[in-house]
Design a protein around this motif. Structure first.
Motif, PDB file in Angstrom:
ATOM      1  N   LEU A 172       0.968  -1.295  -0.174  1.00  0.00           N
ATOM      2  CA  LEU A 172      -0.025  -0.001  -0.099  1.00  0.00           C
ATOM      3  C   LEU A 172       0.843   1.184   0.096  1.00  0.00           C
ATOM      4  CD1 LEU A 172      -2.444  -1.291   2.909  1.00  0.00           C
ATOM      5  CD2 LEU A 172      -3.027  -0.721   0.303  1.00  0.00           C
ATOM      6  N   PRO A 225      -7.557  -0.515  -2.744  1.00  0.00           N
ATOM      7  CA  PRO A 225      -6.608  -0.977  -3.720  1.00  0.00           C
ATOM      8  C   PRO A 225      -6.516  -2.626  -4.084  1.00  0.00           C
ATOM      9  CG  PRO A 225      -5.750   0.609  -2.194  1.00  0.00           C
ATOM     10  CD  PRO A 225      -6.945   0.296  -1.862  1.00  0.00           C
ATOM     11  N   ASN A 238       1.760  -2.284   4.692  1.00  0.00           N
ATOM     12  CA  ASN A 238       1.697  -0.777   4.538  1.00  0.00           C
ATOM     13  C   ASN A 238       3.069  -0.367   3.971  1.00  0.00           C
ATOM     14  OD1 ASN A 238      -0.776  -0.526   5.676  1.00  0.00           O
ATOM     15  ND2 ASN A 238      -0.150   0.365   7.542  1.00  0.00           N
ATOM     16  N   GLY A 239       3.194   0.446   3.246  1.00  0.00           N
ATOM     17  CA  GLY A 239       4.094   1.077   2.612  1.00  0.00           C
ATOM     18  C   GLY A 239       5.259   1.816   3.356  1.00  0.00           C
ATOM     19  N   LYS A 297       6.740   8.340   0.011  1.00  0.00           N
ATOM     20  CA  LYS A 297       7.049   7.756   1.162  1.00  0.00           C
ATOM     21  C   LYS A 297       8.217   6.390   0.637  1.00  0.00           C
ATOM     22  CE  LYS A 297       3.808   7.412   3.855  1.00  0.00           C
ATOM     23  NZ  LYS A 297       3.019   7.274   5.224  1.00  0.00           N
ATOM     24  N   GLU A 346      -4.285   4.298  -8.712  1.00  0.00           N
ATOM     25  CA  GLU A 346      -5.744   4.708  -8.530  1.00  0.00           C
ATOM     26  C   GLU A 346      -5.868   6.007  -9.034  1.00  0.00           C
ATOM     27  OE1 GLU A 346      -5.894   4.226  -4.068  1.00  0.00           O
ATOM     28  OE2 GLU A 346      -4.261   2.653  -4.660  1.00  0.00           O
ATOM     29  N   PHE A 349      -0.995  10.142   0.733  1.00  0.00           N
ATOM     30  CA  PHE A 349      -0.347  11.378   0.518  1.00  0.00           C
ATOM     31  C   PHE A 349       0.826  11.908   1.345  1.00  0.00           C
ATOM     32  CE2 PHE A 349      -4.391  11.857  -1.631  1.00  0.00           C
ATOM     33  CZ  PHE A 349      -3.905  12.387  -2.821  1.00  0.00           C
ATOM     34  N   ALA A 350       1.089  11.024   2.424  1.00  0.00           N
ATOM     35  CA  ALA A 350       1.959  11.250   3.433  1.00  0.00           C
ATOM     36  C   ALA A 350       2.117  12.598   3.759  1.00  0.00           C
ATOM     37  CB  ALA A 350       3.301  10.828   2.755  1.00  0.00           C
ATOM     38  N   ALA A 387       0.263  -0.377  -5.035  1.00  0.00           N
ATOM     39  CA  ALA A 387      -0.843   0.240  -5.015  1.00  0.00           C
ATOM     40  C   ALA A 387      -0.281   1.637  -4.847  1.00  0.00           C
ATOM     41  CB  ALA A 387      -1.779  -0.355  -4.248  1.00  0.00           C
ATOM     42  N   PRO A 408      -7.670   8.176  -4.336  1.00  0.00           N
ATOM     43  CA  PRO A 408      -7.274   7.175  -3.427  1.00  0.00           C
ATOM     44  C   PRO A 408      -8.332   6.315  -2.913  1.00  0.00           C
ATOM     45  CG  PRO A 408      -6.822   9.494  -2.825  1.00  0.00           C
ATOM     46  CD  PRO A 408      -7.738   9.629  -4.136  1.00  0.00           C
ATOM     47  N   LEU A 409      -8.063   4.938  -2.783  1.00  0.00           N
ATOM     48  CA  LEU A 409      -9.075   3.880  -2.372  1.00  0.00           C
ATOM     49  C   LEU A 409      -8.797   3.524  -1.000  1.00  0.00           C
ATOM     50  CD1 LEU A 409      -9.244   2.004  -5.916  1.00  0.00           C
ATOM     51  CD2 LEU A 409     -10.899   3.575  -4.913  1.00  0.00           C
ATOM     52  N   GLY A 410      -8.029   4.201  -0.140  1.00  0.00           N
ATOM     53  CA  GLY A 410      -7.872   3.862   0.948  1.00  0.00           C
ATOM     54  C   GLY A 410      -7.014   2.579   1.390  1.00  0.00           C
ATOM     55  N   THR A 411      -7.083   1.720   2.328  1.00  0.00           N
ATOM     56  CA  THR A 411      -6.178   0.519   2.344  1.00  0.00           C
ATOM     57  C   THR A 411      -7.005  -0.720   1.806  1.00  0.00           C
ATOM     58  OG1 THR A 411      -6.947   0.386   4.785  1.00  0.00           O
ATOM     59  CG2 THR A 411      -4.911   1.408   4.512  1.00  0.00           C
TER      60      THR A 411
HETATM   61  P1  GTP Z   1      -0.438  10.581   6.127  1.00  0.00           P
HETATM   62  O1  GTP Z   1      -1.032  11.494   5.245  1.00  0.00           O
HETATM   63  O2  GTP Z   1       0.689  11.270   6.670  1.00  0.00           O
HETATM   64  O3  GTP Z   1      -1.563  10.036   7.252  1.00  0.00           O
HETATM   65  O4  GTP Z   1       0.079   9.484   5.448  1.00  0.00           O
HETATM   66  P2  GTP Z   1      -0.503   8.243   4.558  1.00  0.00           P
HETATM   67  O5  GTP Z   1      -1.307   8.934   3.494  1.00  0.00           O
HETATM   68  O6  GTP Z   1       0.685   7.471   3.845  1.00  0.00           O
HETATM   69  O7  GTP Z   1      -1.704   7.287   5.437  1.00  0.00           O
HETATM   70  P3  GTP Z   1      -1.361   6.188   6.348  1.00  0.00           P
HETATM   71  O8  GTP Z   1      -0.029   6.563   6.905  1.00  0.00           O
HETATM   72  O9  GTP Z   1      -2.358   6.236   7.032  1.00  0.00           O
HETATM   73  O10 GTP Z   1      -1.202   5.043   5.433  1.00  0.00           O
HETATM   74  C1  GTP Z   1      -0.612   3.751   5.708  1.00  0.00           C
HETATM   75  C2  GTP Z   1      -0.136   3.069   4.289  1.00  0.00           C
HETATM   76  O11 GTP Z   1      -1.387   2.908   3.589  1.00  0.00           O
HETATM   77  C3  GTP Z   1       0.838   3.872   3.840  1.00  0.00           C
HETATM   78  O12 GTP Z   1       1.791   2.978   3.275  1.00  0.00           O
HETATM   79  C4  GTP Z   1      -0.104   4.731   2.666  1.00  0.00           C
HETATM   80  O13 GTP Z   1       0.772   4.762   1.465  1.00  0.00           O
HETATM   81  C5  GTP Z   1      -1.150   3.486   2.225  1.00  0.00           C
HETATM   82  N1  GTP Z   1      -2.294   4.166   1.954  1.00  0.00           N
HETATM   83  C6  GTP Z   1      -3.001   5.311   2.557  1.00  0.00           C
HETATM   84  N2  GTP Z   1      -4.168   5.450   2.038  1.00  0.00           N
HETATM   85  C7  GTP Z   1      -4.096   5.019   0.565  1.00  0.00           C
HETATM   86  C8  GTP Z   1      -4.693   5.052  -0.653  1.00  0.00           C
HETATM   87  O14 GTP Z   1      -5.814   5.594  -0.630  1.00  0.00           O
HETATM   88  N3  GTP Z   1      -4.683   4.108  -1.375  1.00  0.00           N
HETATM   89  C9  GTP Z   1      -3.218   3.428  -1.640  1.00  0.00           C
HETATM   90  N4  GTP Z   1      -2.617   2.666  -2.528  1.00  0.00           N
HETATM   91  N5  GTP Z   1      -2.232   3.397  -0.169  1.00  0.00           N
HETATM   92  C10 GTP Z   1      -2.687   4.121   0.562  1.00  0.00           C
END
Ligand code: GTP
Length: 347
Positions: A7, A88, A106-107, A24, A79, A11-12, A53, A82-85
């Motif tokens: 994943l 994807p 998680n990436g 990231k 995507e 947007f990190a 993803a 964004p499709l969340g966790t």
């Molecule tokens: P923040 O914006 O700082 O909260 O970071 P983030 O967007 O990476 O969110 P979060 O740390 O909660 O995400 C955990 C993992 O899920 C990360 O590796 C993200 O890249 C991944 N992730 C979060 N939202 C999505 C999404 O909509 N699509 C995909 N493909 N991965 C996601």
């Protein structure tokens, strides 16, 4: 063949401004981009094909995958929104389709979880999904996982700033049966944590697998720095000296200087200095307790303390960067500039 999905489409935001120019997954972890650590970790776990993803800055990731000639092992699933966790997985369902369980990570985790052992435990566990869980102390608020005596997950407790407790947290590493992917609705963002896992827990089809090695989430600048410094202390990587320049007396360990950095005369590095590949340190510059991303130039006699400096940036001659500062990638800090503690420089 086992397949994995990373994943990597968030947007990190918590890593801004560093994440404005760099996804990231390309952040260096003690000098090595996270994507390289991850693909190596997944291949050690016998995962033959990896789906990335992605969405935010996906072109940069596509270029890096191409540059590494990973094309036959790593496929991008992009995507539009964004499709969340969970979403994807549904989007990439045709790429993941076979009878084997899927490994989802998680990436933004850095860990030595034994993926082979996790997959074996999942297959022996007779459930639809297994989540790696990691024990944390009371220092930070985390959402906790409640396990029964048989390691089935029976509930989740929300993250609470007031209520910091020792307990097991979701480590962001999952093994999912194909049935779980079928449960995910298509065409919208879905959260595995909020919409899928609680349902499986209620049905007693979810297990936790306790990981006792190391685990870091590098989702915030503070956690990213802490993970790097901790790994440096563990000396899990061999510490290399710069090819030319800095006499040993001016290099204080623990530090990690990528082999292709160039270090000028009289430069002082360390302790706790991490220079990614192709960093140039000019004469008389000093850097301590800091991480510098690749291809950055640290000008003559500049002083950097307790900071993170992005990629392809130039720190001017004689500039001073105070503790806790973050300088974005692809910027120029003028000669002689003095940045006080906690400064943020945007690009
Ligand atoms: P923040 O914006 O700082 O909260 O970071 P983030 O967007 O990476 O969110 P979060 O740390 O909660 O995400 C955990 C993992 O899920 C990360 O590796 C993200 O890249 C991944 N992730 C979060 N939202 C999505 C999404 O909509 N699509 C995909 N493909 N991965 C996601």
């Amino acid at each position: 063949m086992l397949k994995g999905l990373i994943l990597a489409g968030g947007f990190a935001t918590r890593l801004r401004p560093l994440s404005c120019s760099k996804p990231k997954l390309l952040f260096p972890i003690v000098g090595t981009p996270l994507i390289d650590r991850m693909t190596e970790w997944l291949s050690q776990g016998n995962i033959g094909r990896v789906i990335l993803a992605v969405n935010h800055l996906s072109d940069k990731l596509r270029m890096e995958v191409a540059a590494r000639q990973l094309g036959d092992r790593v496929v991008l699933s992009v995507e539009e929104t964004p499709l969340g966790t969970g979403g994807p997985l549904k989007l990439a369902a045709s790429l993941l389709d076979n009878s084997d369980p899927v490994v989802v990570v998680n990436g933004d985790v850095v860990t030595d979880i034994d993926l082979g052992a996790l997959v074996r435990a999942h297959k022996a566990g007779g459930v639809e999904a297994t989540i790696a869980v990691f024990s944390v102390g009371e220092t930070k608020p985390f959402g906790l996982v409640t396990l029964d005596s048989d390691d089935r997950i029976v509930g989740f407790q929300e993250k609470s700033v007031k209520n910091r407790r020792r307990g097991w947290i979701n480590a962001g590493v999952y093994i999912l049966n194909q049935n779980v992917i079928e449960m995910i609705p298509s065409g919208r963002a879905v959260s595995l944590e909020r919409e899928v896992f609680p349902v499986l827990a209620d049905q007693r089809k979810l297990r936790g697998w306790r990981h006792t090695g190391f685990w870091y989430d590098v989702g915030t600048v503070q956690d990213y720095v802490a993970a790097n410094m901790d790994l440096l202390k563990r000396r899990e990587r061999s510490l290399r000296e710069p090819k030319r320049g800095v006499p040993l007396a001016l290099l204080e360990q623990p530090s990690y200087i990528s082999g292709d950095c160039v270090v000028g005369t009289g430069a002082k590095l360390g302790p706790f200095t991490i220079l990614s590949p192709k960093v140039k340190v000019e004469n008389g510059a000093s850097v301590r307790d800091s991480i510098v991303f690749e291809s950055t130039v640290l000008g003559e006699n500049c002083r950097i303390e307790g900071s993170v400096i992005g990629e392809a940036t130039r720190i001017g001659r004689g500039a001073k960067i105070g503790k806790g500062s973050v300088v974005a990638g692809e910027v120029t800090v003028p000669d002689g500039e003095v940045l006080g503690p906690g400064s943020i420089v945007l690009n």
